[in-house]
Design an enzyme around this catalytic site. Structure first.
Site, PDB file in Angstrom:
ATOM      1  N   SER A  41      22.719  26.316 -12.275  1.00  0.00           N
ATOM      2  CA  SER A  41      23.535  25.054 -12.211  1.00  0.00           C
ATOM      3  C   SER A  41      24.452  24.302 -10.923  1.00  0.00           C
ATOM      4  CB  SER A  41      24.453  24.954 -13.338  1.00  0.00           C
ATOM      5  OG  SER A  41      24.969  24.135 -13.501  1.00  0.00           O
ATOM      6  N   ASP A 135      18.034  19.682 -21.031  1.00  0.00           N
ATOM      7  CA  ASP A 135      19.081  19.573 -20.123  1.00  0.00           C
ATOM      8  C   ASP A 135      18.949  18.039 -18.755  1.00  0.00           C
ATOM      9  OD1 ASP A 135      21.288  20.345 -17.744  1.00  0.00           O
ATOM     10  OD2 ASP A 135      19.648  21.799 -17.113  1.00  0.00           O
ATOM     11  N   HIS A 165      20.798  23.681 -21.203  1.00  0.00           N
ATOM     12  CA  HIS A 165      21.188  23.601 -20.303  1.00  0.00           C
ATOM     13  C   HIS A 165      22.431  25.212 -20.706  1.00  0.00           C
ATOM     14  CE1 HIS A 165      22.962  23.788 -15.764  1.00  0.00           C
ATOM     15  NE2 HIS A 165      23.806  24.001 -16.408  1.00  0.00           N
TER      16      HIS A 165
END
Length: 197
Positions: A41, A135, A165
């Site tokens: 991320s 995501d 995600h």
């Protein structure tokens, strides 16, 4: 951490940490030829920037990049950002919140130190990029991988169908989460010739 310390402080600290580890590999018992820039991320964002910065400065050698569901482009217009804008764990509202607290203004969105997709990707180390189908960061992660491929960088892009995600941290919910770590192990063995014994 933001908002107390906004961009580019996190980048500067990530680069400093990577350079420190590289300079102290012998004392830490690490092989300096096998350092990997890795993150997921926002951490994937920093790992990509560290790899680019290392190549540009020449002060350390990064053997490979491991980018899991990375944020690579604060300014890009991607279908996955629209398709998964709400209801899929990480959503557009949270991303806007992050942007307001991390970036100093809209100009930062175009800075390659914030958006590595806008940086020079030539000569970067090999990469494994893992994305999740559901995501909102999926398309920019994969687009970054395709840029690496076009620049001649050995790159594996692996999309996990039906995943959201952060799924790789939810091993109690998603069977595929376990597979991510096996995928990483296999790929890193291949990329940096890790001793399998």
């Amino acid at each position: 951490m933001a908002p107390e310390y906004k961009f580019p402080v996190a980048v500067e600290e990530a680069v400093f940490a990577a350079e420190w580890v590289y300079a102290n590999c012998a004392a830490l018992g690490f092989d300096p030829a096998r350092l990997i820039a890795a993150g997921d991320s926002a951490g994937g964002n920093l790992a990509a920037v560290v790899a680019q910065s290392a190549r540009q400065s020449g002060r350390l050698n990064i053997a490979a990049q491991l980018l899991i569901c990375p944020l690579t482009d604060w300014n890009g217009d991607y279908e996955s950002r629209r398709q998964f804008a709400s209801g899929y764990f990480l959503d557009a509202e949270i991303m806007d919140y992050f942007a307001r607290h991390y970036l100093r203004g809209d100009a930062d969105r175009l800075n390659p130190l914030a958006s590595p997709a806008l940086g020079d990707v030539t000569g970067l180390p090999p990469a494994l990029i893992i994305t999740a189908e559901c995501d909102l960061l999926r398309d920019e992660g994969e687009a970054y991988g395709h840029r690496l491929v076009q620049a001649g960088v050995r790159t594996t892009i692996k999309r996990y169908p039906g995943m959201i995600h952060g799924f790789y941290a939810m091993t109690d919910l998603f069977t595929d989460a376990h597979g991510v770590y096996e995928e990483i192990r296999r790929e890193l063995e291949s990329l940096v010739c890790v001793d399998k014994s």
